[in-house]
Enzyme design. Structure first.
Site, short mmCIF file in Angstrom:
data_model
loop_
_atom_site.label_atom_id
_atom_site.label_comp_id
_atom_site.label_asym_id
_atom_site.label_seq_id
_atom_site.Cartn_x
_atom_site.Cartn_y
_atom_site.Cartn_z
N HIS A 61 8.71 -4.64 2.76
CA HIS A 61 8.08 -3.38 2.34
C HIS A 61 7.58 -2.67 3.60
O HIS A 61 6.37 -2.51 3.81
CB HIS A 61 6.93 -3.68 1.38
CG HIS A 61 6.46 -2.49 0.58
ND1 HIS A 61 7.06 -1.25 0.67
CD2 HIS A 61 5.45 -2.35 -0.32
CE1 HIS A 61 6.44 -0.42 -0.13
NE2 HIS A 61 5.47 -1.05 -0.75
N ASP A 74 -1.73 -10.07 -1.72
CA ASP A 74 -0.85 -9.31 -2.62
C ASP A 74 -0.83 -10.05 -3.96
O ASP A 74 -1.33 -11.19 -4.04
CB ASP A 74 0.56 -9.24 -2.00
CG ASP A 74 1.53 -8.35 -2.78
OD1 ASP A 74 1.07 -7.56 -3.63
OD2 ASP A 74 2.75 -8.46 -2.54
N ARG A 84 14.20 1.82 -3.63
CA ARG A 84 13.42 0.62 -4.01
C ARG A 84 14.33 -0.21 -4.91
O ARG A 84 14.72 0.22 -5.99
CB ARG A 84 12.14 1.01 -4.73
CG ARG A 84 11.45 -0.19 -5.37
CD ARG A 84 10.05 0.12 -5.86
NE ARG A 84 9.13 0.23 -4.75
CZ ARG A 84 7.80 0.16 -4.88
NH1 ARG A 84 7.25 -0.01 -6.07
NH2 ARG A 84 7.01 0.25 -3.83
N CYS A 108 -1.83 -4.09 -0.73
CA CYS A 108 -0.93 -2.94 -0.89
C CYS A 108 -1.12 -2.24 -2.23
O CYS A 108 -0.74 -1.09 -2.38
CB CYS A 108 0.52 -3.38 -0.72
SG CYS A 108 1.09 -4.56 -1.96
N GLN A 155 4.88 0.25 3.60
CA GLN A 155 3.50 -0.16 3.38
C GLN A 155 2.84 -0.56 4.70
O GLN A 155 1.67 -0.26 4.96
CB GLN A 155 3.45 -1.33 2.39
CG GLN A 155 2.04 -1.79 2.08
CD GLN A 155 1.24 -0.76 1.32
OE1 GLN A 155 1.71 -0.26 0.29
NE2 GLN A 155 0.05 -0.43 1.78
N ARG A 214 -0.30 6.11 2.98
CA ARG A 214 1.15 6.10 2.72
C ARG A 214 1.71 7.52 2.90
O ARG A 214 2.80 7.70 3.45
CB ARG A 214 1.43 5.62 1.28
CG ARG A 214 1.05 4.17 0.99
CD ARG A 214 1.98 3.20 1.66
NE ARG A 214 3.36 3.37 1.29
CZ ARG A 214 3.94 2.83 0.22
NH1 ARG A 214 3.27 2.05 -0.59
NH2 ARG A 214 5.24 3.05 -0.03
N1 NVA Z 1 4.85 -7.80 -3.79
C1 NVA Z 1 4.73 -6.69 -4.70
C2 NVA Z 1 4.48 -5.44 -3.93
C3 NVA Z 1 4.32 -4.21 -4.79
C4 NVA Z 1 4.07 -2.97 -3.97
C5 NVA Z 1 5.99 -6.59 -5.52
O1 NVA Z 1 7.08 -6.75 -4.97
O2 NVA Z 1 5.89 -6.34 -6.74
N1 CP Z 2 2.04 -0.40 -2.66
C1 CP Z 2 3.04 0.14 -3.34
O1 CP Z 2 4.18 0.22 -2.87
O2 CP Z 2 2.71 0.60 -4.56
P1 CP Z 2 3.70 1.13 -5.70
O3 CP Z 2 4.41 -0.07 -6.26
O4 CP Z 2 2.81 1.79 -6.70
O5 CP Z 2 4.68 2.09 -5.09
#
Ligand code: NVA
Ligand code: CP
Length: 302
Positions: free
Chosen positions: A131, A219, A104, A259, A134, A287
């Site tokens: 992502h 989101d 990540r 998500c 997800q 997930r």
């Molecule tokens: N769009 C959000 C998704 C988190 C799972 C982010 O990138 O923070």
């Molecule tokens: N939806 C998701 O990826 O959540 P986290 O940021 O908690 O991993």
């Protein structure tokens, strides 16, 4: 067999993606009977997190533990990555020690560089671009409730960022229509959009986007990395809240997904996220199962 990566949904064929959903469903049923025990015997997953996570970390780590394997959490704060060791060197070192890696991070290019130097499969656990993990859970959740998503209308309301980009790719791979409502200043990437063709329509009216929809998704307004822009974004995105008025435009049996983490009263009202049409808890729970299917697929195609 050749090594495969999962840097975006486009790395797998539509048939492979569909198989993962079905396998996720099968593994979920087996998990509920206490099975899954030998899936990852002796295998180790390395997990590099340059951003925070609850679901992604816990689902990947639990997946490996359920399957008899292990997972190692690596943060830049405690590894040499944070002190400037190049990603290409890290890729070569980890390739000799673990069987598969999930990252990540911010830039998709970091993943691509890691993949180029690694001799093991790599999974995108979220970047600023995509992502894809997800989306596997989202597609499994839709399938469990409503069957095939092919030909259905899906609505994205909010930021044209990583989750929106993955929905655009999902529209291509799972063959559905996608209506996006976003502020003109936060449209999705033009290249990602162009590659998806005319199954995607973009506007700035949430009511239009939600009309006759089968699935409404949103989101957060400020993703990780956007913290400094929070106040400005709250103003820009205020008209893009998913509330009952928006949901009334959708089909009566439309589902709502997010998500998570969610901000009630911002991108979604409490009534919607905690209401009858919301499937966010199953979506989060799935997930675990779709990622088991993904890990199994990638480990077995090396
Ligand atoms: N769009 C959000 C998704 C988190 C799972 C982010 O990138 O923070
Ligand atoms: N939806 C998701 O990826 O959540 P986290 O940021 O908690 O991993």
């Amino acid at each position: 067999m050749t090594k495969r990566h999962f840097l975006s949904l486009l790395d797998l064929t539509p048939a492979e993606l569909q198989k993962l959903i079905l396998r996720g469903i099968e593994l979920k049923a087996q998990h509920q009977c206490g099975e899954n025990k030998d899936l990852f015997q002796g295998k180790v997953l390395g997990m590099i997190f340059e951003k925070s996570s609850t679901r992604t970390r816990v689902s990947f780590e639990s997946a490996m533990l359920h399957g008899g394997g292990g997972a190692i959490f690596l943060s830049p704060n405690d590894t040499q990555l944070g002190r400037g060791e190049p990603v290409e060197d890290t890729a070569r070192v980890l390739s000799g020690m673990v069987d598969i890696v999930m990252i990540r991070t911010f830039h998709q290019e970091t993943l691509e560089k890691f993949a180029q130097y690694a001799s093991i499969p790599l999974i995108n656990g979220l970047t600023d671009n995509f992502h894809p993990c997800q989306l596997l859970a989202d597609m499994q959740t839709y399938y469990e409730h409503r069957g095939s998503i092919q030909g259905k209308r899906v609505t994205w309301i909010g930021d044209g960022f990583n989750m929106c980009h993955s929905f655009i790719n999902a529209a291509r791979q799972y063959d559905f229509e996608l209506r996006i409502a976003c502020p003109d200043s936060h449209r999705p990437d033009a290249n990602i959009l162009a590659a998806a063709g005319d199954r995607i329509q973009v506007g700035n009216d949430p009511q239009w986007a939600a009309s006759d929809s089968d699935l409404v998704v949103t989101d957060v307004w400020s993703s990780m990395g956007h913290e400094g822009q929070q106040d400005n974004r709250a103003n820009i995105f205020a008209p893009f809240q998913v509330n009952n008025e928006v949901m009334r435009r959708a089909h009566k049996d439309a589902l709502f997904m997010h998500c998570l983490p969610a901000h009630r009263g911002e991108e979604v009202t409490t009534e919607v996220i905690d209401g009858q049409q919301s499937v966010v808890w199953e979506e989060a729970g799935n997930r675990l199962h779709t990622q088991k299917a993904l890990l199994e697929f990638l480990l077995n195609t090396v």
